[in-house]
Design a protein around this motif. Structure first.
Motif, short mmCIF file in Angstrom:
data_model
loop_
_atom_site.label_atom_id
_atom_site.label_comp_id
_atom_site.label_asym_id
_atom_site.label_seq_id
_atom_site.Cartn_x
_atom_site.Cartn_y
_atom_site.Cartn_z
N UNK A 291 0.87 -1.20 -0.10
CA UNK A 291 -0.15 0.28 0.25
C UNK A 291 0.85 1.36 -0.14
N UNK A 292 1.90 1.30 0.73
CA UNK A 292 2.73 2.59 0.95
C UNK A 292 3.72 2.80 -0.54
N UNK A 293 3.95 1.54 -1.01
CA UNK A 293 4.76 1.76 -2.42
C UNK A 293 3.80 1.97 -3.41
N UNK A 294 2.56 1.81 -3.23
CA UNK A 294 1.64 2.23 -4.56
C UNK A 294 1.18 3.80 -4.31
N UNK A 295 1.37 4.47 -3.35
CA UNK A 295 1.09 5.86 -3.25
C UNK A 295 2.15 6.68 -3.87
N UNK A 296 1.66 7.88 -4.70
CA UNK A 296 2.61 8.70 -5.23
C UNK A 296 3.83 9.16 -4.56
#
Length: 552
Positions: A291-296
Motif C-alpha cells: 500500500x505504501x509503495x503504491x502511493x505517489x
C-alpha cells in the motif's frame, strides 16, 4: 546425518556476529516476568518516557504505577490469580494498563480482536472462561449475537455504559475506579501472562497460552535483531490485541527505549505520524508495504528518522525498492504467537525472500509428514524447539488434544512449509493447511464456512484463498445452494456481517452444483485454490457492495 540446524555463539558462516547483544539476555529466570521487568526498569530509568499514546506520555515509573493501580482495581473487583480477563478495545492506554495490571496480580489477560462477531466471539469467551470482559462502549452491542457465554460475570464499558445494551444476560457497568496499590504476585516465568487467540485452520480458534518468559524473550530476541537501544523510539500502529504490537512494547521495556502506540494504519497519514513520533524503529506487514509503495512519491517519504522496520512477509520485488524510496531497511524473520523470534538476521545481514537462520538458543528442522528431516533444498514443515525455559507458548488453553498434536515429538509444528538451503537459511513457501491471510489478519476458512452454512439457502460451502492485488490473499467461497434456493450474493454478505470479522467476509462468491471431493468425502480445496478467480465468480468489490461493520 542429522540436518537439525542449531545456532551457535560467535561469528556465523558469513562472518556476521551472532545476535546475542542484549544486556538482559543473562537475567535469571525469576526476573523474566512482566511484573519483575516493570519493577527493574522503573528503578533503572525512572522518569524517562516509556509510553506515548496520543497526547499521553508516561515514564517507566509511571507505567509501573499505572499497572499497580489497575491491579488494585482488578483485585477489588474480585479477580484472582489465574482468572481470565477478556479485553476488547482499540489501541488505548486502558488496554495496556489492564494487560499489565492483570499480570501484576497473576491473572491472565485475554485480548480479543475488536472485529470478532457472533460465534467467533462467543467461542473465544467460552473457551477462555473469562469472568470479566472490558470493552469499548461502542462494541457492547455485539454481545447480543454471542451465545453461551455463561462464565462471563461482568462487562465493563470503558467509555461509559451505552443507553441501549443487551439485557437479561449480564450486567454492563463502567470500569471500576480507585487506585489502591497491591503488591505484585510472585508469578514464575512459566505462568501464563496472556492468552492470545490464533485462527484455526481446520477447526475453531485456539487460545495460545503465552508465559511471562515468552514475552521477555520476544523483547530480547527482536531487540537484538533490530539493534534496539536506549535512544530508540519504537512506533507501531498495529493493534495491541495482536502479538506483534504487544511484543514491541516489551522490546522497548527491555531495551530502555520509548514505545509509541499510534492509531490504526492509514497510508495517507503514516509517514506524517511516524515523523511526529520521532520514531527510529517501526513495524510493518506485507500488505502495508504494498500500500505504501503504491502511493505517489512525496516529500514525506524521507521526512522521518526511521532506520529500520520489522516487516515479515515482504514481497521480494519490493524489498530493496522500499529501502531506496523511504530510506528504511526492512528486516525479515520468523516468529508466531506460539513460538518466538526463532529465525532471523540483523538488519545488516538481510537476504530478500529469506527469513534468515536459526537464532542463538533455538533449534529448527524441516520435516516430512512423518517428522523425518528432509535434505536442504526440499520443502517440508518447519518444526522448532527452544532452549531458554518458557521461551515458547506452553500450549492451547483447554485444548489438550491440539496441544499434543502441535507439540508432538517434543517439537513445535508450525504448519508452515519452508525450504532450507545448505547454509542454513530458511525461505517461507506457504501454509500447509487452509488459513487465509488478508490485510495482515489470519482468517480461518472453517469459521467463514460455519457462518455461511448458517444461512438457510446454503447446503455446503468451501472457503479458500485467491490472489490479492496486495500480494496477500482474498477470501473466496464456493457455495452449493439448497434445492429451490436462489443465489443472492448481497444477502449472503449481509448475513455474514454480524457473524464474522469484517476482514473475513468473502470478496468472491461462486455458486456451484457440487464441491470437488476426495474419495472419503473431504473437500479438495487444492482444486479450488488452483482454479483461482474464475469468470463466473461474483466480486463484491466490483459490484460496489461495501461491508458494514457492526458495532463501529
Amino acid at each position: 546425518m542429522s540436518q537439525t540446524i542449531r545456532s551457535a555463539g560467535g561469528p556465523d558462516a558469513s562472518g556476521a556476529a551472532a545476535l546475542d547483544g542484549s544486556p538482559l539476555r543473562g537475567l535469571c529466570a525469576r526476573e523474566q516476568t512482566l511484573p519483575a521487568l516493570l519493577e527493574r526498569q522503573a528503578a533503572r530509568y525512572g522518569d524517562k518516557p516509556l509510553l506515548r499514546i496520543g497526547d499521553l506520555e508516561r515514564s517507566y515509573a509511571g507505567v509501573r504505577d499505572a499497572a499497580v493501580a489497575t491491579a488494585g482495581r482488578l483485585q477489588a473487583a474480585g479477580l484472582e490469580r489465574g482468572d481470565r480477563l477478556a479485553l476488547m478495545c482499540e489501541n488505548r492506554v486502558e488496554l495496556l494498563d489492564l494487560i499489565l495490571g492483570a499480570t501484576w496480580i497473576g491473572a491472565v489477560a485475554v485480548p480479543l480482536n475488536t472485529a470478532l462477531r457472533g460465534e467467533q466471539l462467543a467461542h473465544q469467551l467460552r473457551n477462555s472462561s473469562a469472568r470479566v470482559l472490558a470493552m469499548d462502549s461502542a462494541l457492547v452491542e455485539v454481545l447480543a449475537h454471542a451465545e453461551g457465554i455463561d462464565a462471563l460475570e461482568q462487562v465493563w464499558a470503558l467509555d461509559g455504559v451505552p443507553a441501549d445494551v443487551p439485557t437479561g444476560r449480564f450486567t454492563v457497568t463502567e470500569a471500576p475506579s480507585g487506585d489502591a496499590p497491591v503488591p505484585a504476585a510472585a508469578v514464575g516465568p512459566g505462568e501464563t501472562g496472556a492468552i492470545l487467540y490464533t485462527s484455526g485452520t481446520t477447526g475453531a480458534s485456539k487460545g495460545v497460552c503465552c508465559p511471562h518468559a515468552q514475552f521477555f524473550w520476544w523483547g530480547v530476541l527482536v531487540g537484538e535483531m533490530l539493534e534496539i537501544g536506549e535512544d530508540d523510539v519504537l512506533y507501531t500502529c498495529l493493534p495491541l490485541f495482536h502479538t506483534n504490537a504487544l511484543n514491541a512494547f516489551v522490546q522497548a521495556l527491555v531495551a530502555g527505549a520509548t514505545y509509541e502506540l499510534g492509531p490504526r494504519f492509514s497510508a495517507s497519514r503514516f509517514w506524517e505520524q511516524i515523523a511526529a513520533s520521532g520514531a527510529t524503529v517501526t513495524y510493518l506487514l506485507g500488505a502495508m508495504i504494498n500500500i505504501l509503495m503504491s502511493r505517489p512519491p512525496s516529500e514525506a517519504d524521507r521526512a522521518h528518522t526511521v532506520r529500520t522496520a520489522l516487516a515479515p512477509a515482504t514481497p521480494v520485488a519490493l524489498f530493496d525498492a522500499f529501502r531506496e524510496r523511504f530510506g528504511v531497511q526492512l528486516v525479515e524473520g520468523y516468529g508466531s504467537t506460539e513460538t518466538n523470534c526463532a529465525i532471523g538476521e540483523s538488519w545488516r545481514n538481510q537476504r530478500p525472500g529469506w527469513m534468515g537462520r536459526v537464532r542463538n538458543g533455538f533449534d529448527a528442522r524441516v520435516v516430512d509428514a512423518d517428522d523425518a528431516e528432509v535434505p536442504p533444498g526440499e520443502a517440508g514443515e518447519l518444526v522448532l524447539r527452544h532452549g531458554p525455559p518458557f521461551a515458547f507458548a506452553t500450549g492451547y488453553f483447554a485444548m489438550d488434544d491440539k496441544t499434543v498434536e502441535s507439540w508432538r515429538n517434543l517439537w513445535f509444528h508450525t504448519g508452515d512449509r519452508v525450504v532450507r538451503d545448505e547454509d542454513g537459511w530458511f525461505r517461507f513457501m506457504d501454509r500447509l493447511k487452509d488459513a487465509i491471510r488478508r490485510r495482515g489478519e489470519n482468517i480461518s476458512s472453517f469459521e467463514v464456512e460455519q457462518a455461511l452454512l448458517d444461512h438457510p439457502s446454503v447446503a455446503s460451502v468451501a472457503v479458500f484463498p485467491v490472489a490479492s492485488e496486495l500480494a496477500e490473499d482474498e477470501v473466496a467461497a464456493a457455495i452449493v445452494l439448497r434445492e429451490g434456493a436462489g443465489a443472492d450474493p448481497v444477502a449472503l454478505i449481509r448475513h455474514c456481517e454480524p457473524r464474522l470479522a469484517y476482514f473475513a467476509i468473502p470478496r468472491y462468491l461462486s455458486f456451484v452444483q457440487a464441491l470437488p471431493l476426495t474419495e472419503n468425502g473431504k473437500v479438495r480445496k487444492a482444486v479450488l485454490r488452483d482454479g483461482g478467480i474464475t469468470a463466473d465468480m461474483w466480486d463484491r468489490e466490483a459490484e460496489g457492495v461495501e461491508v458494514r461493520r457492526i458495532g463501529r
